[in-house]
Design an enzyme around this catalytic site. Structure first.
Site, PDB file in Angstrom:
ATOM      1  N   ASP A 475       4.056  -5.581   2.467  1.00  0.00           N
ATOM      2  CA  ASP A 475       4.096  -7.013   2.152  1.00  0.00           C
ATOM      3  C   ASP A 475       2.749  -7.676   2.471  1.00  0.00           C
ATOM      4  O   ASP A 475       1.900  -7.112   3.206  1.00  0.00           O
ATOM      5  CB  ASP A 475       5.227  -7.659   2.972  1.00  0.00           C
ATOM      6  CG  ASP A 475       5.814  -8.884   2.305  1.00  0.00           C
ATOM      7  OD1 ASP A 475       5.211  -9.401   1.356  1.00  0.00           O
ATOM      8  OD2 ASP A 475       6.896  -9.330   2.749  1.00  0.00           O
ATOM      9  N   ASP A 545      10.243 -12.826  -5.407  1.00  0.00           N
ATOM     10  CA  ASP A 545      11.366 -13.079  -4.500  1.00  0.00           C
ATOM     11  C   ASP A 545      12.514 -13.730  -5.252  1.00  0.00           C
ATOM     12  O   ASP A 545      13.602 -13.888  -4.707  1.00  0.00           O
ATOM     13  CB  ASP A 545      10.928 -14.015  -3.363  1.00  0.00           C
ATOM     14  CG  ASP A 545      10.263 -13.242  -2.240  1.00  0.00           C
ATOM     15  OD1 ASP A 545      10.310 -12.004  -2.259  1.00  0.00           O
ATOM     16  OD2 ASP A 545       9.681 -13.886  -1.345  1.00  0.00           O
TER      17      ASP A 545
HETATM   18  C1  DGJ Z   1       8.356 -11.693   1.411  1.00  0.00           C
HETATM   19  C2  DGJ Z   1       8.972 -10.631   0.573  1.00  0.00           C
HETATM   20  O1  DGJ Z   1       8.747 -10.890  -0.784  1.00  0.00           O
HETATM   21  C3  DGJ Z   1      10.458 -10.539   0.903  1.00  0.00           C
HETATM   22  O2  DGJ Z   1      11.071  -9.612   0.046  1.00  0.00           O
HETATM   23  C4  DGJ Z   1      10.610 -10.144   2.334  1.00  0.00           C
HETATM   24  O3  DGJ Z   1      10.100  -8.857   2.542  1.00  0.00           O
HETATM   25  C5  DGJ Z   1       9.896 -11.154   3.221  1.00  0.00           C
HETATM   26  N1  DGJ Z   1       8.548 -11.363   2.814  1.00  0.00           N
HETATM   27  C6  DGJ Z   1       9.915 -10.719   4.662  1.00  0.00           C
HETATM   28  O4  DGJ Z   1       9.181 -11.519   5.465  1.00  0.00           O
END
Ligand code: DGJ
Length: 725
Positions: A475, A545
């Site tokens: 991430d 997301d």
């Molecule tokens: C952003 C990501 O896109 C999510 O899927 C998740 O992993 C969160 N960060 C966790 O902090």
């Protein structure tokens, strides 16, 4: 695939699968662009050069290129500043003493059998490569232009290496990767803009006179503007007409520019953003620019997309992940966020077993002190207080269920409230006289520093090597600000953005190479770093997301303009959707999330028995079409209707099978019927469609189409399969 040099006309013909790229060395020694398009004969193309008069523009100093009055009527492979070329320049140098003039002329060429990699940066694999040497004798400054063509896709990979042979330092104020001219015409530009949870939206605007510019100043490619543009004819559609694609293999601050000059031609150039950029090149040093992939299609925007998909899948994304099945994951993020225990994770795993899901991914919150997003980043040590028995307790439970284990990291980040920040506050990017700006309550680490990178590599590798981990979700939840490094000298601070990129690639390289059996997925608050630079290391990226069916359909469609669907990770999440609050049918979520490597992201302990059955059926079905999804040709419909209904057809390369996923947003009563034409099928083959219980000829399906009868609800999907009979 051939690279041919006609000595008489000094013309280079670079011939790919079905394209020709041609330029020649004119009588004053400039590399003059002539043509990029469908394959043509190796004819003398001098008749195509502009001969307009009365431009009142500067002429080439002392000499006149035959038949051309000024630079802005001349095609180019690279433009330079200071001798009368007022177009966007590709390179701007400054010598000691302030001289910024530059004129790069032909100094020879070589044809290599193997495409050389770029030091410290990702690039396409390849074979035959032309290296064109240009040199400015007065400045002691050279540019090597690299060109690679491919016999299986209509792209040309280009980049430039700038060389200082002047005996003194040279400062590069701009060092773009390429320039290319398109013939005078009316063009539109397609770009991909967006933001968090709304990534890669398609925008098409007419190209005006002047400069069209997409860029990032964020030291990451970002969700705001993708490092990609397409230049298309004004009448080009999804299926017809000319489309060029320009994609940077780069993940930091970039610029892509398209200039419709007053001379008529259109110049496209770009590379590393020159905003806040100056690179000091010592005598004898080279500066490598990122690669650009330039695609051509004469079968519309769809043709350009398929060309880029082939290029990335065949020549950029790690080879071993081209066809191999991807993990089908259950990720705990939206099920638990930071609040989990070993017991809860095991319960989700129990509920996910025997459903065709093969990997359990533990997301954010397993390390340091991390009860929320204010602390812990950078402390890559398992929090055994929270996770009783540590990672191994979870892993051994998963093993008993036949599941593999994946783990979330955000290696490039640091929390103020962390042991590593308390010990090394200077590891965070920042300036001594300013408070650092927090984004998502965290700082970005200074990846321009080797010691910081070593710390990250060692701590991440130690977790990966001490536990049975088969998958990593990498991430990246903020871009840097305060672009200063504590260790760079003052005259090199403006090198920060590019040094940061080199630091990112160094991390990718060292962590991916040290863990060859681990599958890596990129992520950046969803898809905020969805670019070809990342895809050279990670075969797939978490697309967004936002997994709401309605918005995801548009996000995935936009992403597929440039990137293969095999790179777009897609999950089925709970309803009401956590981002949009929308409730959509379970099967619709499954269908839309199958247009890419699929997975689940919800609390499996809370789904109904009926939904469990649907999960089982879905994973089995997905495995059946997976190869198609990973390797097939994508045909987007052209939104012929009101945009309420859309469809995507994925067709096998040999046209023996296809799947069409149709989506209807709103259930509107008494509106006209919509026809879906599953393009890409072979007109001369016959296909059995189980959903229609009919065998039909390809020509019928292509021309007559299907009228989908959606269920009586909003956000409905339908899937049609076509198998050659
Ligand atoms: C952003 C990501 O896109 C999510 O899927 C998740 O992993 C969160 N960060 C966790 O902090």
């Amino acid at each position: 695939m051939a690279i041919y040099f006609d000595k008489e006309t000094k013309t280079f013909f670079l011939e790919g699968k079905s394209v020709t790229y041609a330029f020649f060395i004119n009588n004053v020694g400039y590399a003059e662009h002539l043509y990029f398009g469908d394959k043509i004969g190796r004819d003398c193309l001098m008749f195509t050069r502009g001969a307009l008069r009365g431009s009142h523009e500067a002429c080439v100093p002392g000499r006149m290129p035959m038949g051309i009055e000024s630079y802005n009527k001349m095609g180019c492979e690279l433009s330079f500043f200071g001798t009368g070329d007022f177009r966007e320049c590709t390179v701007q140098v400054e010598r000691e003493g302030g001289n910024r003039l530059c004129e790069l002329t032909y100094a020879g060429h070589e044809i290599l059998d193997e495409k050389p990699p770029i030091d410290g940066m990702p690039s396409m694999r390849g074979t035959r490569t032309l290296v064109l040497h240009l040199y400015d004798e007065k400045a002691g400054f050279g540019a090597d232009l690299f060109y690679t063509v491919y016999d299986d896709c209509d792209v040309i990979a280009r980049r430039i290496e700038y060389i200082n042979c002047s005996g003194e330092d040279i400062r590069l104020h701009r060092a773009y990767s390429f320039a290319m001219t398109l013939p005078n015409d009316k063009y539109d530009i397609i770009s991909l803009y967006g933001g968090w949870a709304n990534e890669r939206q398609i925008e098409r605007t007419p190209l005006h006179h002047g400069v069209f510019d997409v860029n990032s100043k964020r030291a990451c490619s970002s969700a705001c503007l993708n490092p990609f543009i397409s230049v298309v004819g004004r009448d080009t559609t999804e299926d017809f007409g000319t489309a060029y694609g320009f994609m940077l293999v780069y993940s930091s601050s970039f610029a892509l520019k398209c200039e419709h000059t007053n001379g008529g031609d259109v110049l496209v150039t770009g590379g590393i953003n020159d905003f806040d950029f100056t690179w000091t090149l010592a005598d004898g040093e080279k500066f490598s620019t990122p690669e650009v992939i330039i695609a051509h299609s004469s079968s519309g925007i769809g043709g350009m997309s398929r060309t880029l998909h082939d290029a990335l899948r065949n020549h950029l994304i790690p080879k071993k992940h081209r066809v191999a099945p991807r993990p089908i994951v259950i990720n705990n993020w939206e099920a638990t966020y930071f609040k989990f225990t070993t017991e809860k994770l095991c319960a989700i795993a129990d509920a996910s077993a025997n459903l065709g899901i093969d990997t359990f991914v533990l997301d954010d919150g397993w390390f340091g002190v991390r009860e929320n997003d204010t602390s812990g980043l950078g402390d890559w040590v398992v929090n055994e207080e929270k996770l009783e028995g540590g990672l191994d307790a979870v892993i051994s439970h998963l093993k008993g269920l036949g599941l593999k284990f994946g783990l979330w990291f955000e290696p490039e980040m640091i929390s103020e409230n962390s042991d590593i920040f308390r010990a090394h506050p200077d590891y965070a990017i920042g300036a001594p006289d300013r408070q650092r700006c927090k984004t998502r309550k965290q700082y970005a680490m200074d990846l321009t520093r080797a010691d910081v990178r070593d710390y990250i590599v060692n701590s991440v590798n130690s977790i990966l090597q001490n536990h049975d981990i088969s998958y990593v979700k990498w991430d990246y939840n903020r871009c840097p600000t305060e672009f200063m490094s504590a260790t760079l000298p003052k005259e090199r601070q403006r090198e920060f953005h590019h040094r940061y990129a080199l630091g990112v690639y160094d991390l990718f390289e060292r962590i991916v190479n040290a863990n060859p059996d681990v599958f890596f997925e990129g992520c950046a608050s969803g898809g905020a770093r969805f670019d070809a630079g990342v895809l050279a290391y990670f075969p797939q990226i978490w697309t967004s997301d936002n997994s709401d069916v309605h918005m995801r359909t548009a996000i995935q469609r936009g992403t597929s303009i440039a990137y293969p669907i095999s790179a777009s990770a897609c999950h089925i999440s709970a309803v009401p959707n956590h981002q949009t609050g929308r409730t959509t049918p379970f099967t619709s979520r499954q269908h839309i999330a199958s247009l890419g490597p699929t997975g689940y992201e919800l609390d499996m302990t809370k789904i109904t028995d009926e939904e469990r059955e649907l999960v089982k059926r879905h994973t089995e079905w997905y495995r059946g079409i997976e190869e198609l999804i990973l390797t097939g040709d994508v045909y987007r419909d052209s939104y012929r209707t009101d945009g309420n209904v859309s469809s995507v057809t994925v067709v096998a390369k040999d046209k023996s099978q296809a799947v069409t996923v149709c989506y209807r947003a709103l259930n509107l009563i008494n509106t006209s019927l919509v026809r879906i034409r599953p393009r890409g099928l072979s007109a001369s083959k016959s296909y059995y469609c189980p959903e229609l219980a009919l065998t039909l000829s390809g020509s019928t399906l292509l021309n007559v189409g299907i009228i989908p009868s959606f269920a009586n609800c909003d956000f409905a999907t339908l899937v049609y399969h076509f198998e050659e009979k």
